[in-house]
Design an enzyme around this catalytic site. Structure first.
Site, mmCIF file in Angstrom:
data_model
loop_
_atom_site.group_PDB
_atom_site.id
_atom_site.type_symbol
_atom_site.label_atom_id
_atom_site.label_comp_id
_atom_site.label_asym_id
_atom_site.label_seq_id
_atom_site.Cartn_x
_atom_site.Cartn_y
_atom_site.Cartn_z
ATOM 1 N N ARG A 46 24.103 -34.826 14.328
ATOM 2 C CA ARG A 46 23.822 -33.349 13.538
ATOM 3 C C ARG A 46 22.317 -33.694 13.165
ATOM 4 O O ARG A 46 22.537 -32.074 12.951
ATOM 5 C CB ARG A 46 23.928 -34.009 11.615
ATOM 6 C CG ARG A 46 23.738 -32.188 11.527
ATOM 7 C CD ARG A 46 24.487 -32.261 10.227
ATOM 8 N NE ARG A 46 25.673 -33.333 9.219
ATOM 9 C CZ ARG A 46 24.843 -34.068 8.624
ATOM 10 N NH1 ARG A 46 23.102 -33.851 8.197
ATOM 11 N NH2 ARG A 46 25.517 -34.970 8.323
ATOM 12 N N TYR A 98 24.392 -5.565 15.886
ATOM 13 C CA TYR A 98 26.476 -6.191 16.386
ATOM 14 C C TYR A 98 26.938 -5.970 14.616
ATOM 15 O O TYR A 98 26.407 -6.694 14.199
ATOM 16 C CB TYR A 98 26.188 -7.561 16.685
ATOM 17 C CG TYR A 98 27.450 -7.938 16.679
ATOM 18 C CD1 TYR A 98 28.353 -7.877 17.712
ATOM 19 C CD2 TYR A 98 27.457 -9.429 15.894
ATOM 20 C CE1 TYR A 98 29.554 -8.413 17.359
ATOM 21 C CE2 TYR A 98 28.905 -10.305 16.012
ATOM 22 C CZ TYR A 98 29.631 -9.310 17.376
ATOM 23 O OH TYR A 98 30.730 -10.284 16.762
HETATM 24 O O1 P1T Z 1 30.026 -14.514 18.265
HETATM 25 P P1 P1T Z 1 28.469 -14.984 18.498
HETATM 26 O O2 P1T Z 1 27.580 -16.159 19.578
HETATM 27 O O3 P1T Z 1 27.912 -16.354 17.132
HETATM 28 O O4 P1T Z 1 26.802 -14.481 18.405
HETATM 29 C C1 P1T Z 1 26.785 -13.289 17.520
HETATM 30 C C2 P1T Z 1 26.061 -11.840 18.128
HETATM 31 C C3 P1T Z 1 24.212 -11.608 17.511
HETATM 32 N N1 P1T Z 1 23.694 -11.088 18.732
HETATM 33 C C4 P1T Z 1 24.320 -10.393 19.390
HETATM 34 C C5 P1T Z 1 23.566 -8.786 19.439
HETATM 35 C C6 P1T Z 1 25.986 -10.012 19.342
HETATM 36 O O5 P1T Z 1 25.866 -9.530 20.713
HETATM 37 C C7 P1T Z 1 26.283 -11.272 18.891
HETATM 38 C C8 P1T Z 1 27.914 -11.140 19.769
HETATM 39 N N2 P1T Z 1 28.132 -10.365 20.287
HETATM 40 C C9 P1T Z 1 29.599 -9.555 20.447
HETATM 41 C C10 P1T Z 1 30.550 -11.161 20.448
HETATM 42 C C11 P1T Z 1 30.245 -8.413 21.063
HETATM 43 O O6 P1T Z 1 30.911 -8.459 22.198
HETATM 44 O O7 P1T Z 1 28.993 -7.580 21.180
#
Ligand code: P1T
Length: 381
Positions: A46, A98
């Site tokens: 960790r 997002y």
């Molecule tokens: O899904 P994750 O790895 O937790 O990431 C989140 C995230 C953060 N910032 C941006 C700009 C993102 O596009 C995303 C995740 N987005 C998608 C899963 C999507 O399809 O837009």
């Protein structure tokens, strides 16, 4: 070292005991000690793991940072940034984000006393106007997901500096191939490494990169104490993905531009959102701060019915209808019902995330196959 070399060699060494060219997957939770506290730099995975260390060094190298951190997801990386703050601190964020980031801000962290103001970052002055006594952090996503708005990173991070605020750039859509926010004045770069950095739709991961030792220490403490780390296997996959980032991005940009131009001329399409089109309202700033324009293209059909957009999405053959982006394969997404469904409808509609909006992650397949696929489904309408 140039970027194309950095993605392969940046901060990377051969594995010291065997000379392995690629770092092995150190699939271990713990490390032997010869006497309490006597170890070879690793105690418990960790805190640190050699496969993750190699990846974190690569993260730092590609964003021109001094320290990189790998998290279990993009949202775990965002969660870590927010834990740098205290109750009653205020955050100014872009209004097009997002959906999961918006959900984390409004549904998780507002419960712990953080306050969020969302502004249109097209005009940096909107950020200045939103600053209040308790403002501590500016959160920028550029290009934005899904409307492909571009924020002027240098101008906004300068405003942050003038006001002693921390600035964070979510660089997921652009990647350091296109823009390097730390060089433009940001304090922290965040990535969903699930996307272009990993590049093969086989890993969920987040990244933070910084260029300040004290900030790096604070982030490392939260990563260790909070526990949202990336595992060794995923670290290996992401490191492998980064080695081809530059060459993949080159093709994503070529294909993205070709798809955007094709859609722009199509009689069934009303609007195309792609920062490389001269008609894009932020074209000038995109051209100034980005090396090219990337592989993300959103567009809106003239036919506003959900049925028309769904017919198109259901019949694609080369594009896959799926959430996520940034992999080698082309994906199509319906933000209103998929990635951005967690944004309350009135907010969504105000922003323009309506039923007629489609987002494409243009992959690295042959461009003729991608265009034929789109031509065929648009022809069905
Ligand atoms: O899904 P994750 O790895 O937790 O990431 C989140 C995230 C953060 N910032 C941006 C700009 C993102 O596009 C995303 C995740 N987005 C998608 C899963 C999507 O399809 O837009």
């Amino acid at each position: 070292m140039k970027f194309n070399t950095k993605v392969i060699h940046g901060n990377q060494n051969h594995e010291p005991t065997t000379g392995a060219v690629m770092v092995p997957i150190f699939q271990t939770s713990t490390f032997a000690q010869s006497s309490p506290g006597q170890h070879k730099g690793y105690e418990y995975s960790r805190a640190a793991n050699p496969t993750r260390t190699a990846l974190e060094n690569a993260f730092a190298a590609i964003e021109n940072g001094t320290h990189g951190f790998a998290f279990a997801s993009g949202l775990a990386a965002t969660d870590c940034v927010l834990r740098l703050l205290n109750p009653n601190d205020e955050i100014i964020a872009g209004d097009d984000l997002y959906g999961g980031t918006y959900r984390m801000f409004t549904k998780l962290f507002s419960k712990y006393g953080l306050k969020f103001t969302f502004v249109d970052m097209n005009d940096p002055e909107n950020v200045r106007k939103a600053i209040r006594v308790n403002t501590k952090l500016i959160w920028l996503e550029t290009p934005t997901n899904p409307l492909m708005k571009i924020a002027d990173i240098a101008a906004i991070t300068a405003i942050a500096k003038e006001n002693n605020l921390m600035s964070v750039v979510d660089n997921t859509f652009a990647t350091p191939y296109l823009q390097k926010p730390l060089d433009l004045g940001a304090d922290i770069v965040m990535h969903s490494a699930t996307k272009y950095l990993g590049g093969h739709s086989d890993v969920i991961m987040g990244a933070l990169m910084v260029k300040d030792k004290k900030l790096a220490e604070e982030i490392h403490f939260i990563q260790f104490a909070g526990g949202g780390i990336a595992g060794p296997m995923d670290s290996f996959l992401a490191l492998r993905g980064i080695k081809t980032l530059a060459i993949r991005m080159q093709r994503h940009c070529e294909n993205g531009m070709a798809v955007a131009k094709f859609l722009d001329k199509h009689p069934k399409v009303e609007t195309v959102y792609y920062p490389g089109l001269e008609s894009h309202p932020n074209y000038k700033i995109a051209k100034k701060q980005m090396k090219d324009f990337g592989g993300m293209v959103s567009f809106r059909l003239k036919d506003k019915s959900q049925k028309a957009t769904f017919t198109m999405l259901e019949n694609l053959k080369v594009f896959t209808l799926a959430e996520s982006l940034g992999g080698v394969e082309s994906l199509a997404n319906h933000p209103a019902t998929m990635t951005h469904a967690s944004i309350p409808e009135p907010e969504r509609l105000k922003l323009g995330i309506t039923d007629s909006l489609t987002r494409l992650s243009v992959g690295i397949e042959d461009i003729n196959d991608l265009i034929s696929d789109l031509e065929c489904v648009l022809g069905m309408l």
